[in-house]
Design a protein around this motif. Structure first.
Motif, PDB file in Angstrom:
ATOM      1  N   ASN A 249       0.808  -1.233   0.000  1.00  0.00           N
ATOM      2  CA  ASN A 249       0.000   0.000   0.000  1.00  0.00           C
ATOM      3  C   ASN A 249       0.834   1.273   0.000  1.00  0.00           C
ATOM      4  OD1 ASN A 249       0.865   0.183   2.629  1.00  0.00           O
ATOM      5  ND2 ASN A 249      -1.167  -0.015   3.554  1.00  0.00           N
ATOM      6  N   TRP A 250       2.155   1.151   0.204  1.00  0.00           N
ATOM      7  CA  TRP A 250       2.968   2.376   0.258  1.00  0.00           C
ATOM      8  C   TRP A 250       2.850   3.170  -1.037  1.00  0.00           C
ATOM      9  CZ3 TRP A 250       7.088   4.023  -2.745  1.00  0.00           C
ATOM     10  CH2 TRP A 250       7.530   3.099  -3.713  1.00  0.00           C
ATOM     11  N   ALA A 251       2.749   2.440  -2.170  1.00  0.00           N
ATOM     12  CA  ALA A 251       2.689   3.136  -3.457  1.00  0.00           C
ATOM     13  C   ALA A 251       1.387   3.948  -3.555  1.00  0.00           C
ATOM     14  CB  ALA A 251       2.776   2.133  -4.603  1.00  0.00           C
ATOM     15  N   HIS A 252       0.315   3.412  -2.976  1.00  0.00           N
ATOM     16  CA  HIS A 252      -0.957   4.152  -2.989  1.00  0.00           C
ATOM     17  C   HIS A 252      -0.896   5.361  -2.053  1.00  0.00           C
ATOM     18  CE1 HIS A 252      -2.066  -0.051  -4.112  1.00  0.00           C
ATOM     19  NE2 HIS A 252      -2.506   0.624  -5.137  1.00  0.00           N
ATOM     20  N   ALA A 253      -0.152   5.191  -0.950  1.00  0.00           N
ATOM     21  CA  ALA A 253      -0.001   6.329  -0.029  1.00  0.00           C
ATOM     22  C   ALA A 253       0.745   7.462  -0.736  1.00  0.00           C
ATOM     23  CB  ALA A 253       0.731   5.902   1.236  1.00  0.00           C
ATOM     24  N   LEU A 254       1.797   7.094  -1.465  1.00  0.00           N
ATOM     25  CA  LEU A 254       2.573   8.106  -2.181  1.00  0.00           C
ATOM     26  C   LEU A 254       1.706   8.787  -3.248  1.00  0.00           C
ATOM     27  CD1 LEU A 254       5.350   9.416  -2.526  1.00  0.00           C
ATOM     28  CD2 LEU A 254       5.910   7.650  -4.204  1.00  0.00           C
ATOM     29  N   GLU A 255       0.957   7.979  -3.971  1.00  0.00           N
ATOM     30  CA  GLU A 255       0.101   8.528  -5.028  1.00  0.00           C
ATOM     31  C   GLU A 255      -0.970   9.447  -4.425  1.00  0.00           C
ATOM     32  OE1 GLU A 255      -1.346   5.399  -7.571  1.00  0.00           O
ATOM     33  OE2 GLU A 255      -2.455   6.846  -8.804  1.00  0.00           O
ATOM     34  N   GLY A 256      -1.475   9.070  -3.251  1.00  0.00           N
ATOM     35  CA  GLY A 256      -2.473   9.906  -2.578  1.00  0.00           C
ATOM     36  C   GLY A 256      -1.891  11.267  -2.204  1.00  0.00           C
ATOM     37  N   MET A 257      -0.659  11.244  -1.701  1.00  0.00           N
ATOM     38  CA  MET A 257      -0.020  12.521  -1.334  1.00  0.00           C
ATOM     39  C   MET A 257       0.228  13.356  -2.590  1.00  0.00           C
ATOM     40  SD  MET A 257       2.498  11.807   1.920  1.00  0.00           S
ATOM     41  CE  MET A 257       3.552  10.502   1.325  1.00  0.00           C
ATOM     42  N   GLN A 258       0.661  12.681  -3.655  1.00  0.00           N
ATOM     43  CA  GLN A 258       0.918  13.407  -4.915  1.00  0.00           C
ATOM     44  C   GLN A 258      -0.368  14.011  -5.477  1.00  0.00           C
ATOM     45  OE1 GLN A 258       2.840  10.124  -6.812  1.00  0.00           O
ATOM     46  NE2 GLN A 258       4.918  10.869  -6.376  1.00  0.00           N
ATOM     47  N   ALA A 259      -1.479  13.290  -5.275  1.00  0.00           N
ATOM     48  CA  ALA A 259      -2.767  13.791  -5.770  1.00  0.00           C
ATOM     49  C   ALA A 259      -3.109  15.138  -5.120  1.00  0.00           C
ATOM     50  CB  ALA A 259      -3.873  12.780  -5.492  1.00  0.00           C
ATOM     51  N   LEU A 260      -2.602  15.323  -3.906  1.00  0.00           N
ATOM     52  CA  LEU A 260      -2.921  16.538  -3.149  1.00  0.00           C
ATOM     53  C   LEU A 260      -1.778  17.554  -3.195  1.00  0.00           C
ATOM     54  CD1 LEU A 260      -4.679  14.828  -0.129  1.00  0.00           C
ATOM     55  CD2 LEU A 260      -5.755  16.272  -1.847  1.00  0.00           C
ATOM     56  N   ASP A 261      -0.872  17.345  -4.116  1.00  0.00           N
ATOM     57  CA  ASP A 261       0.292  18.222  -4.222  1.00  0.00           C
ATOM     58  C   ASP A 261      -0.129  19.688  -4.265  1.00  0.00           C
ATOM     59  OD1 ASP A 261       2.999  18.547  -4.301  1.00  0.00           O
ATOM     60  OD2 ASP A 261       3.114  18.538  -6.485  1.00  0.00           O
ATOM     61  N   GLY A 262       0.507  20.489  -3.434  1.00  0.00           N
ATOM     62  CA  GLY A 262       0.200  21.917  -3.428  1.00  0.00           C
ATOM     63  C   GLY A 262      -0.908  22.298  -2.465  1.00  0.00           C
ATOM     64  N   LEU A 263      -1.619  21.286  -1.934  1.00  0.00           N
ATOM     65  CA  LEU A 263      -2.680  21.570  -0.956  1.00  0.00           C
ATOM     66  C   LEU A 263      -2.175  21.178   0.437  1.00  0.00           C
ATOM     67  CD1 LEU A 263      -5.510  19.999  -3.076  1.00  0.00           C
ATOM     68  CD2 LEU A 263      -5.466  22.386  -2.331  1.00  0.00           C
ATOM     69  N   ARG A 264      -2.765  21.802   1.461  1.00  0.00           N
ATOM     70  CA  ARG A 264      -2.424  21.388   2.836  1.00  0.00           C
ATOM     71  C   ARG A 264      -3.193  20.106   3.142  1.00  0.00           C
ATOM     72  NH1 ARG A 264      -3.963  24.738   7.502  1.00  0.00           N
ATOM     73  NH2 ARG A 264      -5.981  24.677   6.507  1.00  0.00           N
ATOM     74  N   PHE A 265      -2.529  19.136   3.758  1.00  0.00           N
ATOM     75  CA  PHE A 265      -3.267  17.962   4.249  1.00  0.00           C
ATOM     76  C   PHE A 265      -2.492  17.269   5.351  1.00  0.00           C
ATOM     77  CE2 PHE A 265      -0.732  14.630   2.279  1.00  0.00           C
ATOM     78  CZ  PHE A 265      -0.151  15.257   1.186  1.00  0.00           C
ATOM     79  N   HIS A 266      -3.224  16.464   6.115  1.00  0.00           N
ATOM     80  CA  HIS A 266      -2.622  15.670   7.183  1.00  0.00           C
ATOM     81  C   HIS A 266      -2.937  14.207   6.915  1.00  0.00           C
ATOM     82  CE1 HIS A 266      -1.272  14.607  11.257  1.00  0.00           C
ATOM     83  NE2 HIS A 266      -2.277  13.753  11.251  1.00  0.00           N
ATOM     84  N   LEU A 267      -1.886  13.401   6.828  1.00  0.00           N
ATOM     85  CA  LEU A 267      -2.060  11.971   6.578  1.00  0.00           C
ATOM     86  C   LEU A 267      -2.066  11.236   7.928  1.00  0.00           C
ATOM     87  CD1 LEU A 267      -2.309   9.832   4.382  1.00  0.00           C
ATOM     88  CD2 LEU A 267       0.168   9.790   4.202  1.00  0.00           C
ATOM     89  N   ALA A 268      -3.153  10.501   8.177  1.00  0.00           N
ATOM     90  CA  ALA A 268      -3.341   9.883   9.489  1.00  0.00           C
ATOM     91  C   ALA A 268      -2.629   8.536   9.585  1.00  0.00           C
ATOM     92  CB  ALA A 268      -4.838   9.688   9.741  1.00  0.00           C
ATOM     93  N   HIS A 269      -2.256   8.179  10.829  1.00  0.00           N
ATOM     94  CA  HIS A 269      -1.656   6.874  11.174  1.00  0.00           C
ATOM     95  C   HIS A 269      -0.891   6.277   9.999  1.00  0.00           C
ATOM     96  CE1 HIS A 269      -5.360   5.654   9.249  1.00  0.00           C
ATOM     97  NE2 HIS A 269      -6.077   6.152  10.231  1.00  0.00           N
ATOM     98  N   VAL A 270       0.139   6.994   9.588  1.00  0.00           N
ATOM     99  CA  VAL A 270       0.847   6.700   8.338  1.00  0.00           C
ATOM    100  C   VAL A 270       1.568   5.351   8.402  1.00  0.00           C
ATOM    101  CG1 VAL A 270       2.902   7.999   9.048  1.00  0.00           C
ATOM    102  CG2 VAL A 270       2.275   7.897   6.619  1.00  0.00           C
ATOM    103  N   GLN A 271       1.836   4.889   9.611  1.00  0.00           N
ATOM    104  CA  GLN A 271       2.465   3.562   9.754  1.00  0.00           C
ATOM    105  C   GLN A 271       1.662   2.497   9.027  1.00  0.00           C
ATOM    106  OE1 GLN A 271       2.362  -0.261  10.862  1.00  0.00           O
ATOM    107  NE2 GLN A 271       1.025   0.930  12.198  1.00  0.00           N
ATOM    108  N   PHE A 272       0.331   2.583   9.105  1.00  0.00           N
ATOM    109  CA  PHE A 272      -0.519   1.557   8.496  1.00  0.00           C
ATOM    110  C   PHE A 272      -0.576   1.675   6.963  1.00  0.00           C
ATOM    111  CE2 PHE A 272      -2.467   1.693  12.837  1.00  0.00           C
ATOM    112  CZ  PHE A 272      -2.362   0.350  13.159  1.00  0.00           C
ATOM    113  N   HIS A 273       0.109   2.672   6.425  1.00  0.00           N
ATOM    114  CA  HIS A 273       0.097   2.895   4.969  1.00  0.00           C
ATOM    115  C   HIS A 273       1.482   2.726   4.343  1.00  0.00           C
ATOM    116  CE1 HIS A 273      -4.007   4.536   4.695  1.00  0.00           C
ATOM    117  NE2 HIS A 273      -3.769   5.164   5.816  1.00  0.00           N
ATOM    118  N   SER A 274       2.398   2.070   5.026  1.00  0.00           N
ATOM    119  CA  SER A 274       3.808   2.119   4.602  1.00  0.00           C
ATOM    120  C   SER A 274       4.401   0.741   4.343  1.00  0.00           C
ATOM    121  CB  SER A 274       4.638   2.834   5.679  1.00  0.00           C
ATOM    122  OG  SER A 274       4.057   4.065   6.007  1.00  0.00           O
TER     123      SER A 274
END
Ligand SMILES: [Zn+2]
Length: 554
Positions: A249-274
């Protein structure tokens, strides 16, 4: 109101550039105030804090302490509360309760305050569950509370996203948040919970389509992040991506962050996405913190909390219904599934994290890697995703691990050998300083939440203060503060609870135009199983309501 002076302590207040400096703190009317001009002035009460460490009260950016999922877990787990040592008897003015991975409401407040935490955010409340959750907040004393409102699978939001009508998304977010008196916006497995609820299986990619709504997770999360920003909410979009807990799932986590590039966001409990590997080859799982932490390190608007796993028995609870289902099947434990009509879902299941279990041990290592690989401690917050990775009562143990490489190595040495090969934890020699601990447990989370009165000890801040006896045993130091001050009142003294004021409910005050409200409530009346008049909460429904607006930049 009376005044208080905390005299001569070692003040650790990183938000004001104070790493460790001896000084006095003055408190009046629940706030930190300037020292009186008259050097002979005396406060009504003085705490002699010489030799002690003085920090702002702890702030938990991501926890689960109220609402239907928490109560489902309480009902589901009587076995956790049967022993005499799991019961807190009524004493003096304090209420009875039970402990365990999901403590009862009053006990939750007592235990947070006992740890020196004075603010906690419940990160997953559906709008329809808000009335109940607010009522329950009233029974969680000693901490100021706030809730994040689930919107990533809400039908009204999905409809507005499909229409591509951004103004309508924004109006709908404002209406949902105002109706539920929430603080911020949460997206959990956006679109994926809805798809699963309709029997459509799992959404695996950011551009997959949600049947019936014809929208993608990417469209949902981008629209929500933009709406949160344009509404000027204090806290950016708080999101939990796709494929939580699954290998690869790490690749999906990275893609999710990239999708929000330039916007403010907080990624929750990131351990479960790595996690590396792939769902077809779960045995290949490994730690994929490095590429994700690199992304965080190079993108300033991004913050995370960790969701650290600690070994022991706990209860998983997630608004990610499909993940709850997957976990319960995997573990063969009892399972509770809760559907929130038109809004979301939820799964609850017990879990025991075992140090002899390779996957669990790897999760433990991945969480610690996150704390150590994010260079700027302001952008990584302490969390166990209580109670998912462990209880919040494990924070002192996590702190001890962050401050001591030897302690990490000793634990690592007794874990399955594959953990050392599949994670980089053993190579990380960083040790947190006291000031960095203050950042990840209070100053950082307060800033991430946009709470300008929290997480620091400058003039005007809420007088939430925790005073620790320095101790080489960091776990003991942080587990048993000597004093805790909440809103100017000494609530813990000599390690014991002395009083339990109610604490406030923090919410975002928003204007909703009457036409939008009438329109959306009309729709509710047509489609929902309840009367829309029961939907909207008023400020009078909140315990100690306190509106928060976004801090001015600069
Ligand atoms: Zn959570």
């Amino acid at each position: 109101m009376s005044s208080l002076c905390i005299a001569g302590g070692r003040v650790v207040d990183p938000a004001n550039g104070v790493e460790d400096r001896v000084g006095d703190l003055w408190v009046r009317d629940g706030r930190i105030v300037a020292a009186p001009a008259d050097p002979d002035a005396r406060a009504d009460r003085t705490i002699d804090a010489r030799g002690y460490v003085v920090m702002p009260g702890g702030v938990d950016v991501h926890s689960h302490i109220a609402g239907s999922k928490v109560n489902a877990a309480r009902i589901m787990r009587p076995e956790e509360r049967r022993d005499e040592d799991r019961v807190m008897r009524r004493w003096r003015d304090f209420r009875s309760g039970t402990i365990g991975s999901v403590p009862s409401s009053f006990t939750t407040g007592y235990q947070y305050a006992g740890l020196g935490y004075t603010t906690a955010v419940d990160a997953a409340i559906p709008p329809l569950g808000a009335r109940h959750a607010h009522a329950e907040f009233g029974d969680v004393p000693l901490v100021d509370k706030a809730m994040l409102i689930l919107m990533g699978n809400n039908h009204a939001i999905l409809d507005a996203v499909r229409e591509g009508d951004f103004a309508r998304v924004e109006r709908t977010v404002a209406w949902l948040l105002d109706s539920s008196k929430g603080f911020g916006v949460k997206a959990v497995n956006p679109g994926g919970v809805e798809q699963w609820k309709q029997g459509g299986g799992r959404i695996a990619g950011w551009d997959d389509r949600v049947d019936h709504f014809d929208v993608s997770p990417r469209q949902i999360v981008v629209a929500l992040a933009k709406a949160v920003d344009s509404l000027g909410l204090p806290h950016p979009l708080h999101f939990h991506g796709l494929n939580l807990g699954l290998p690869g799932n790490w690749a999906h986590a990275l893609e999710g962050m990239q999708a929000l590039d330039g916007l403010r966001f907080h990624l929750a409990h990131v351990q479960f996405h790595s996690y590396g590997g792939s769902p077809d080859h779960p045995e290949d799982i490994d730690a994929k913190v490095e590429p994700l932490a690199d992304y965080v390190n190079t993108h300033e608007g991004v913050t995370v909390d960790v969701g650290q796993v600690m070994f022991g028995e706990t209860t998983s609870m997630t608004a990610d219904g499909p993940t709850g289902h997957y976990l319960a099947n995997l573990l063969g434990r009892k399972w509770y599934n809760h559907d929130v009509e038109q809004e979301d879902g939820c799964g609850v299941s017990p879990i025991e994290y075992q140090d002899k279990n390779f996957i669990h041990a790897l999760q433990w290592a991945i969480g610690l890697e996150w704390f150590l690989r994010v260079e700027d401690p302001w952008r990584v917050a302490m969390s166990t995703d209580h109670p998912n990775g462990a209880s919040f009562r494990s924070y002192p143990e996590v702190i001890a691990l962050l401050m001591d490489k030897n302690l990490r190595d000793e634990t690592l040495a007794r874990l399955p050998e594959r953990v050392r090969a599949r994670s980089g934890l053993g190579d990380l020699s960083r040790e947190y300083t006291l000031a960095e601990i203050a950042v990840v447990t209070r100053a950082g989370p307060a800033r991430i939440l946009g709470l300008s009165h929290k997480g620091h000890l400058g003039i005007g801040a809420d007088a939430d203060v925790t005073i620790y006896a320095p101790d080489d045993d960091r776990r003991r130091m942080f587990a048993l503060p000597r004093w805790v001050v909440k809103g100017g009142e000494v609530v813990v003294d000599d390690g014991e609870l002395r009083s339990a004021p109610g604490g406030r409910t923090l919410f975002s005050a928003l204007d909703v135009d009457p036409e939008t409200r009438a329109d959306l409530e009309r729709r509710l009346a047509e489609e929902a199983s309840f009367h829309p008049a029961n939907f909207r909460l008023s400020v009078d429904d909140l315990a100690g309501p306190h509106a928060v607006s976004r801090p001015k930049p600069g």
